[in-house]
Design an enzyme around this catalytic site. Structure first.
Site, PDB file in Angstrom:
ATOM      1  N   HIS A 291       0.546  -0.227  -9.632  1.00 13.73           N
ATOM      2  CA  HIS A 291      -0.459  -1.597  -8.955  1.00 13.73           C
ATOM      3  C   HIS A 291      -0.767  -2.238  -9.896  1.00 13.73           C
ATOM      4  O   HIS A 291      -2.037  -2.830 -10.115  1.00 13.73           O
ATOM      5  CB  HIS A 291      -0.861  -0.506  -8.817  1.00 13.73           C
ATOM      6  CG  HIS A 291      -1.739  -0.856  -7.171  1.00 13.73           C
ATOM      7  ND1 HIS A 291      -2.608  -0.011  -5.886  1.00 13.73           N
ATOM      8  CD2 HIS A 291      -2.532  -2.511  -6.994  1.00 13.73           C
ATOM      9  CE1 HIS A 291      -2.886  -0.820  -5.113  1.00 13.73           C
ATOM     10  NE2 HIS A 291      -2.637  -2.642  -5.444  1.00 13.73           N
TER      11      HIS A 291
ATOM     12  N   ASP B 284       5.598  -0.112  -7.168  1.00 17.22           N
ATOM     13  CA  ASP B 284       4.183  -0.903  -7.430  1.00 17.22           C
ATOM     14  C   ASP B 284       3.007   0.002  -7.344  1.00 17.22           C
ATOM     15  O   ASP B 284       1.737   0.200  -7.606  1.00 17.22           O
ATOM     16  CB  ASP B 284       3.420  -2.113  -7.572  1.00 17.22           C
ATOM     17  CG  ASP B 284       2.800  -2.494  -8.432  1.00 17.22           C
ATOM     18  OD1 ASP B 284       2.499  -1.679  -9.558  1.00 17.22           O
ATOM     19  OD2 ASP B 284       1.930  -3.203  -7.803  1.00 17.22           O
TER      20      ASP B 284
ATOM     21  N   ARG C  12       1.155  -1.311  -0.285  1.00 19.38           N
ATOM     22  CA  ARG C  12       0.346   0.219   0.249  1.00 19.38           C
ATOM     23  C   ARG C  12       0.899   1.423   0.179  1.00 19.38           C
ATOM     24  O   ARG C  12       1.956   1.407   0.539  1.00 19.38           O
ATOM     25  CB  ARG C  12      -0.910   0.410   1.049  1.00 19.38           C
ATOM     26  CG  ARG C  12      -1.932  -0.833   1.490  1.00 19.38           C
ATOM     27  CD  ARG C  12      -2.948  -0.583  -0.251  1.00 19.38           C
ATOM     28  NE  ARG C  12      -4.342  -1.550  -0.018  1.00 19.38           N
ATOM     29  CZ  ARG C  12      -4.290  -2.586  -0.723  1.00 19.38           C
ATOM     30  NH1 ARG C  12      -2.934  -2.830  -1.419  1.00 19.38           N
ATOM     31  NH2 ARG C  12      -5.186  -3.048  -0.850  1.00 19.38           N
TER      32      ARG C  12
END
Length: 329
Positions: free
Chosen positions: A296, A259, A235
């Site tokens: 992501h 990411d 996150r």
């Protein structure tokens, strides 16, 4: 059950429609729409019993209350994370939330290692240079992973998969987790400060909570080795981005792979190539030659998408049939 599927991409529709056609999901009907779920678009769910949402969508109090007024009783999260959902308001409204707790830990862990290797060996720079017929090696020197120490923060399914990959590379593996994974017999568990001081590679695999918000900040960065590699596929808000940028400028990091990042909400999975980004954070990150950023996409494999689709539909079917799936929040 009629389900409104927010934020539809071509690959979402492909995998979900294939399962609907070939699986035992005849009691389910999905309407696919492109807009993401937010407080402004939630009213589109009027008349639907369930909605399907993703990790990049806004399920804050206003959104959840609007869904409730529309008659929505079930929120299907087609992801593991749920820090974007106001669970208290959903409970108050009598709405059930179900998620996909595990789809393919290896998909995310393999992507984490891809970020490590790319940033370490400057693959992104080498590719561009070679395309321009520039075969000079200047600026492309990396370091061996073999014999180095990998620090895994969070040793659940994804962290454990990353630990096994690092072990396979011949790395010493240390870990930090409040709940040690007994299956990782090669791992040495240490406290967080010890991990920061010892690790040549730090890979984040913990959920985002109030306690670990901005886990990586100016103070924790100062405790790391000089020349450390840092990777985050968990996150974005685990890292205080401004402090990370300062650390990169100060030469603290040999390589960084991201990411996920703090300002991704609203832009992730969208084509922004014809726009000027409102915030400068991403531009600053992309300006550093030792930083590798992806959108992501750690989950983005065929196997993971198949598992996400199947578990999401199984969750919906369990709700229709009055069964517990084990994936309720």
């Amino acid at each position: 059950m009629n389900i409104l599927f927010f934020g539809t991409k071509s690959y979402d529709k492909q995998f979900f429609e294939e399962l609907l056609k070939n699986g035992n999901y005849h009691d389910l009907e999905i309407t696919f729409i492109e807009p993401n779920l937010s407080s402004e678009t939630a009213r589109l769910a009027d008349g639907f019993e369930a909605v399907c949402a993703f990790v990049n969508m806004d399920l804050s109090e206003k959104t959840v209350r609007t869904l409730h007024k529309c008659g929505v009783k079930l929120i299907l999260m087609r992801c593991a994370g749920f820090n974007n959902v106001d669970l208290d308001v959903a409970k108050e409204c009598g709405m059930k939330i179900m998620r996909v707790p595990g789809y393919s830990p290896e998909a995310v862990a393999e992507h984490a290692m891809a970020l490590v290797l790319t940033a370490d060996r400057h693959m992104h720079k080498a590719y561009i240079k070679c395309r321009e017929n520039n075969f000079n090696l200047a600026g492309l020197m990396g370091v061996n992973l073999y014999g180095k120490t990998a620090g895994i923060v969070g040793t659940g399914k994804i962290g454990a998969a990353m630990a096994r990959i690092c072990h396979g590379f011949g790395m010493r593996v240390i870990g930090y987790d409040m709940y040690p994974n007994k299956s990782l017999d090669f791992m040495e568990y240490v406290d967080f400060d010890h991990l920061l001081a010892e690790a040549d590679l730090i890979s984040l695999h913990c959920p985002l909570t109030e306690e670990n918000y901005h886990l990586i900040n100016k103070d924790t960065i100062s405790k790391m080795k000089d020349g450390v590699m840092l990777v985050n596929t968990s996150r974005g808000a685990l890292i205080k981005t401004d402090d990370l940028i300062q650390g990169i400028r100060d030469g603290k990091f040999f390589a960084v792979g991201l990411d996920v990042y703090e300002e991704e909400t609203g832009t992730v999975y969208e084509d922004m190539s014809d726009r000027i980004l409102e915030h400068s954070t991403m531009a600053r990150l992309l300006s550093f030659p030792n930083v590798m950023v992806t959108s992501h996409q750690g989950f983005f494999t065929v196997e993971a998408l198949e598992a996400i689709s199947r578990t999401t539909l199984d969750n919906a079917l369990a709700y229709v049939e009055g069964r517990e799936s084990g994936n309720e929040l």
